[in-house]
Design a protein around this motif. Structure first.
Motif, PDB file in Angstrom:
ATOM      1  N   ASP A 284       4.230   1.778 -11.743  1.00 53.45           N
ATOM      2  CA  ASP A 284       3.040   1.634 -11.590  1.00 53.45           C
ATOM      3  C   ASP A 284       2.649   0.087 -11.661  1.00 53.45           C
ATOM      4  OD1 ASP A 284       2.575   4.626 -11.477  1.00 53.45           O
ATOM      5  OD2 ASP A 284       2.424   4.223 -13.968  1.00 53.45           O
ATOM      6  N   THR A 298       0.252  -4.866  -8.773  1.00 52.83           N
ATOM      7  CA  THR A 298      -0.309  -4.217  -8.380  1.00 52.83           C
ATOM      8  C   THR A 298      -1.486  -5.765  -7.766  1.00 52.83           C
ATOM      9  OG1 THR A 298      -1.544  -4.367 -10.693  1.00 52.83           O
ATOM     10  CG2 THR A 298      -0.141  -2.578  -9.422  1.00 52.83           C
ATOM     11  N   ASP A 307      -0.259  -0.664  -0.864  1.00 51.47           N
ATOM     12  CA  ASP A 307      -1.366   0.474  -1.176  1.00 51.47           C
ATOM     13  C   ASP A 307      -1.312   0.896  -2.613  1.00 51.47           C
ATOM     14  OD1 ASP A 307      -2.923   0.234   1.136  1.00 51.47           O
ATOM     15  OD2 ASP A 307      -1.480   1.951   1.914  1.00 51.47           O
ATOM     16  N   PRO A 309      -2.073   1.106  -6.373  1.00 50.23           N
ATOM     17  CA  PRO A 309      -3.287   1.227  -7.024  1.00 50.23           C
ATOM     18  C   PRO A 309      -3.648   0.277  -7.979  1.00 50.23           C
ATOM     19  CG  PRO A 309      -2.467   3.442  -6.886  1.00 50.23           C
ATOM     20  CD  PRO A 309      -1.812   2.792  -6.305  1.00 50.23           C
TER      21      PRO A 309
END
Length: 534
Positions: A284, A298, A307, A309
């Motif tokens: 992530d 990110t 895209d 998050p």
């Protein structure tokens, strides 16, 4: 080592610790004589020191000696054999017999007849060629040849360079020291740290101010360092406020006792751009730690385009453009060229409005040598976890894309002074012809880059030159080979010493020499018919 004779005058310029070059064989030169000189001595005019040399001995530089009353260049002139065509006869290599038992000079005479190879297969380099300082007379070798049916000339000499330096490019992300910091060898200042370049630290060593502008000791030690670097030897250096180094051309640098392995793939931002798609779906957030630009996936444009998050991560340092942070830590020998050993120390925390428990976080350095994987717990604190296989693959790929850490050594010198008079009666014509690409300049056969602007400022990679190409004179100054190749018609037009042009056969017959194979297969043959610079 061949014993040398101290200079009868100006002896304070000499020092027994000065470096020396191997020898010997013979290249004859004129036999000068001073009125007050002993009968068994000759005066060497190859540099301003003017050594008075006893028969059987060498001067202070160990490059010139008194052989049976004749001033003689001790090392053989180096000829290079073209990498194509039939092999040369072993009889062409006239090797030195070494010293006699009394420490004098012993040389081998040229054979009466020698099987010759075609002149287009040989190139006379400046290595061991001797000099005609102060160059009021033609260069030691002005050699005719043919290339693609074109009559060519190569003017060969050993230049005495006071205005010269070595630029050392060290491929490492490791911090070496602040810019402008002094660099020392044996306690003496011999250079400084200059601007870092992409993935490399840069040093500037030598130069006229260290050679002649400081103490005699500084000049001698600077000359020692420069000669060793040029001759591809290892040199120990220390940087004020920085690292201890061992550098050697073509070898991995040793920083504070540790041999470097990798040059970074890029800055932290570049690494994000390169590997963003490979990280997508497997983590992530990614932080790539770098001394200059630390990247955050990110926030970075690459992450936005995919895209991904936002993670809510809060970084230390000064934010530049999105996903790029300056000054997250101080320079050092830790992660990504910083001083950190704990990668979490550059993270202030996570925004509870954005972050969530279980968020996956990869932190890696720009070389992949350091990498850790974390997951956020219920308190949004990163907890170290085993590295997932897909992420380990990307970390390994970062390392795969890092080139080996190397030290590259470039000689930079101004070919000015009276050296040019050995080529032509009107030196500006030589300079202009070089700028117009009518003259190809090489150093020991290696292609030389000619700097823009005035003068003849050359730069060459020492790894592309023959071994032991560099010598010294105890003024002190560096001695380096230089060759100027051009069409015979152009040499005539620039006012060259046409009457002194000699055939390759004459060089082979009169000059003691050794023939080596072409040093660098990637280097173009210097005599191409249509000389091209660089």
């Amino acid at each position: 080592m061949t014993e040398h004779t101290k200079v009868d005058h100006s002896s304070d310029n000499l020092d027994e610790t000065m470096p020396s070059t191997p020898g010997p064989t013979v290249l004859e030169k004129s036999k000068p004589r001073s009125a007050n000189m002993a009968a068994n001595k000759v005066e060497c005019n190859a540099c301003p020191v003017l050594c008075q040399i006893t028969e059987g001995r060498t001067g202070a530089c160990d490059r010139w000696g008194n052989v049976e009353g004749v001033l003689t260049r001790i090392d053989p002139v180096v000829l290079m054999r073209r990498p194509v065509g039939p092999p040369a006869s072993p009889a062409l290599s006239l090797q030195a017999q070494g010293q006699d038992a009394g420490g004098g000079v012993a040389v081998q005479e040229a054979p009466a007849s020698t099987e010759l190879v075609p002149e287009t297969d040989l190139f006379v380099s400046g290595v061991g060629s001797g000099t005609t300082y102060p160059d009021y007379k033609p260069a030691p070798f002005i050699v005719a040849s043919k290339a693609n049916g074109v009559d060519m000339v190569t003017v060969v000499t050993e230049g005495i360079f006071s205005y010269c330096s070595f630029k050392v490019k060290i491929d490492t992300d490791r911090y070496l020291g602040p810019e402008q910091s002094n660099i020392r060898h044996k306690g003496e200042i011999v250079g400084h740290v200059t601007t870092a370049e992409y993935g490399s630290q840069m040093l500037s060593l030598g130069g006229v101010h260290h050679l002649t502008g400081g103490s005699k000791k500084e000049g001698r030690i600077t000359c020692d360092v420069m000669m060793a670097l040029g001759n591809k030897q290892a040199v120990e250096l220390s940087i004020d406020g920085g690292a201890q180094l061992v550098v050697q051309a073509g070898k991995a640098p040793i920083v504070d006792g540790v041999e470097e392995k990798r040059m970074r793939v890029g800055c932290g931002s570049a690494a994000i751009g390169i590997f963003a798609k490979q990280w997508f779906g497997h983590t992530d957030e990614v932080v790539v730690v770098d001394d200059h630009i630390t990247g955050v996936l990110t926030e970075h444009q690459a992450g936005r385009c995919l895209d991904i998050p936002l993670s809510g991560i809060k970084m230390k340092g000064r934010k530049s453009t999105p996903g790029r942070y300056f000054q997250v830590a101080n320079p050092g020998n830790g992660w990504g060229g910083t001083d950190i050993s704990d990668p979490l120390s550059i993270i202030e925390g996570f925004d509870p409005e954005v972050a969530r428990p279980g968020l996956r976080l990869l932190i890696t350095s720009t070389t992949g040598e350091h990498a850790e994987y974390y997951e956020l717990d219920e308190a949004l604190q990163p907890q170290r976890k085993p590295m997932p296989a897909p992420l380990q693959k990307t970390v390994d790929r970062i390392g795969e894309n890092c080139e080996p850490s190397l030290a590259s050594v470039l000689f930079l010198g101004g070919a000015g002074g009276s050296l040019r008079a050995g080529v032509t009666e009107n030196p500006i014509w030589l300079t202009n012809s070089i700028k117009k690409s009518l003259v190809n300049v090489t150093c020991g056969g290696a292609p030389a880059y000619i700097w823009a602007g005035g003068g003849i400022t050359v730069m060459v990679d020492v790894l592309r030159m023959p071994d032991n190409s560099f010598g010294y004179v105890p003024t002190p100054a560096i001695v380096a080979p230089i060759e100027f190749s051009m069409r015979l018609s152009d040499y005539e037009r620039l006012g060259g010493h046409v009457a002194d042009v000699q055939a390759m056969d004459d060089v082979l017959a009169r000059a003691n020499h050794r023939i080596i194979d072409w040093v660098d297969a990637a280097s173009p043959w210097p005599i191409a018919g249509k000389p091209v610079l660089g």
